[in-house]
Design an enzyme around this catalytic site. Structure first.
Site, PDB file in Angstrom:
ATOM      1  N   GLU A  41       0.813  -1.212   0.000  1.00  0.00           N
ATOM      2  CA  GLU A  41       0.000   0.000   0.000  1.00  0.00           C
ATOM      3  C   GLU A  41       0.849   1.264   0.000  1.00  0.00           C
ATOM      4  OE1 GLU A  41      -3.186   2.518  -0.185  1.00  0.00           O
ATOM      5  OE2 GLU A  41      -3.074   0.366  -0.592  1.00  0.00           O
ATOM      6  N   GLY A  42       2.055   1.192   0.546  1.00  0.00           N
ATOM      7  CA  GLY A  42       2.937   2.356   0.484  1.00  0.00           C
ATOM      8  C   GLY A  42       3.282   2.712  -0.945  1.00  0.00           C
ATOM      9  N   HIS A  43       3.629   1.699  -1.748  1.00  0.00           N
ATOM     10  CA  HIS A  43       3.894   1.942  -3.167  1.00  0.00           C
ATOM     11  C   HIS A  43       2.639   2.436  -3.877  1.00  0.00           C
ATOM     12  CE1 HIS A  43       6.995  -1.257  -2.230  1.00  0.00           C
ATOM     13  NE2 HIS A  43       7.751  -0.329  -2.776  1.00  0.00           N
ATOM     14  N   GLN A  67      22.529  -2.496  -4.804  1.00  0.00           N
ATOM     15  CA  GLN A  67      22.118  -1.999  -3.496  1.00  0.00           C
ATOM     16  C   GLN A  67      22.305  -3.029  -2.389  1.00  0.00           C
ATOM     17  OE1 GLN A  67      18.438   0.338  -5.533  1.00  0.00           O
ATOM     18  NE2 GLN A  67      18.275   0.084  -3.332  1.00  0.00           N
ATOM     19  N   GLN A 155       8.766   9.241   2.117  1.00  0.00           N
ATOM     20  CA  GLN A 155       9.497   9.834   3.227  1.00  0.00           C
ATOM     21  C   GLN A 155      10.094   8.758   4.131  1.00  0.00           C
ATOM     22  OE1 GLN A 155      10.327  13.054   4.044  1.00  0.00           O
ATOM     23  NE2 GLN A 155      11.465  12.071   5.704  1.00  0.00           N
ATOM     24  N   LYS A 156       9.558   7.537   4.094  1.00  0.00           N
ATOM     25  CA  LYS A 156      10.072   6.475   4.955  1.00  0.00           C
ATOM     26  C   LYS A 156      11.575   6.264   4.743  1.00  0.00           C
ATOM     27  CE  LYS A 156       9.886   1.575   5.938  1.00  0.00           C
ATOM     28  NZ  LYS A 156      11.231   1.291   5.395  1.00  0.00           N
ATOM     29  N   GLN A 160      17.665   8.108   1.720  1.00  0.00           N
ATOM     30  CA  GLN A 160      17.616   7.895   0.274  1.00  0.00           C
ATOM     31  C   GLN A 160      17.024   9.107  -0.431  1.00  0.00           C
ATOM     32  OE1 GLN A 160      16.157   4.130  -1.789  1.00  0.00           O
ATOM     33  NE2 GLN A 160      14.323   5.392  -1.959  1.00  0.00           N
ATOM     34  N   ARG A 194       9.996  -5.587   3.638  1.00  0.00           N
ATOM     35  CA  ARG A 194      10.669  -6.444   4.609  1.00  0.00           C
ATOM     36  C   ARG A 194       9.742  -6.898   5.732  1.00  0.00           C
ATOM     37  NH1 ARG A 194      16.258  -6.297   4.003  1.00  0.00           N
ATOM     38  NH2 ARG A 194      16.982  -4.741   2.503  1.00  0.00           N
TER      39      ARG A 194
END
Length: 307
Positions: A41-43, A67, A155-156, A160, A194
């Site tokens: 849901e974040g994406h 990475q 923002q998480k 980055q 994760r």
């Protein structure tokens, strides 16, 4: 009017396919959302935000080997392409670029990479050497390949986001970098691919990270020491969380803010719960009337003076 939720995105897997599909979108007002797959849901929030603001949206799905460090298991990272495509379809994505490493890195391991510089050596960079060089290298390549006018990041991943903004400014990329607030589960846990590694008991332990940030934000009117003390108190009470760092730093320099500091700051935490390493952060306004912010303003306070 076309119903965006029923339109299947074009999928490009090669550079030639991307070039043809990108040309069909035309020039101007094209946004990109970069992912490593395992969408959640974040994406989806990033994509929907881009969809509301831009004429066309491209999503990249690429598990970037640069990475991952030698102690990080690339093969363990979840791969859920069919579910990812459903999220893209529902969010109205126009084009999905899903290359393999040999498409992105045509000559193998790239001999030239973008260096994150000193900002890439602290916090997450200290825990994951070379991670941000690999991240910036692929972001630069994908910005060139997609020719996007704007790029949306959460923002998480605060460090980055800072480094991408710095790269875009320092190297004159013609793209607008847009930050989107962290998306959280109902219990406060920041959404992350994760999280799928967490057992139920791990998840309960992991909640101490977001609780610590909340406690720190509530103490923001009292100043930096009170913020750090309140957040640390929550973490100390959870011995099963192995904390790598808890910091209150300036949002553009990542240097610890002094006790007299007033203005915007980043409260960030990282730690290991079970076998999973998690990060979280909260933008905060420090000082009278202060508290949690969703994202930082475009103009931050001046960095603290150096002794």
């Amino acid at each position: 009017m076309t119903d965006l939720s029923t339109r299947t995105p074009v999928v490009a897997r090669t550079r030639d396919e991307l070039q043809v599909a990108r040309a069909a979108l035309g020039d101007g007002d094209v946004a990109v959302v970069m992912t490593m797959g395992a969408l959640h849901e974040g994406h989806a929030t990033l994509i929907r935000t881009a969809r509301r603001r831009a004429r066309h949206v491209i999503v990249t799905i690429f598990l970037n080997p640069l990475q991952f460090g030698p102690r990080e298991d690339l093969s363990r990272y979840p791969r859920t392409f069919d579910a990812d495509m459903e999220i893209c379809r529902s969010a109205g994505v126009d084009l999905v670029f899903a290359p393999t490493p040999d498409v992105v890195y045509q000559d193998g391991d790239p001999g030239v990479r973008i260096s994150a510089g000193p900002l890439g050596d602290v916090l997450e960079g200290q825990a994951r050497p070379g991670h941000f060089d690999g991240m910036l290298t692929v972001v630069a390549k994908l910005l060139h390949l997609t020719r996007a006018d704007s790029a949306y990041f959460g923002q998480k991943d605060a460090q980055q986001l800072l480094l991408i903004r710095r790269m875009v400014r320092d190297l004159d990329f013609p793209v607008d970098v847009v930050s989107v607030p962290t998306v959280r589960e109902a219990d406060g846990l920041a959404m992350s691919s994760r999280n799928t590694y967490l057992t139920q008991s791990d998840r309960e332990v992991a909640l101490c990270l977001s609780r610590a940030l909340k406690a720190g934000a509530e103490a923001a009117p009292e100043g930096p020491s009170a913020i750090r003390r309140a957040a640390r108190g929550v973490l100390v009470a959870e011995p099963l969380a192995l904390i790598d760092y808890l910091v209150l730093v300036h949002p553009t320099t990542l240097e610890d803010v002094p006790e007299w500091y007033r203005g915007e700051a980043l409260l960030a935490v990282a730690g290991r719960v079970g076998t999973t390493r998690l990060i979280d952060n909260l933008p905060i306004r420090v000082g009278p009337g202060g508290g949690a912010l969703e994202v930082f303003s475009d103009v931050h306070a001046e960095p603290p003076a150096q002794d």
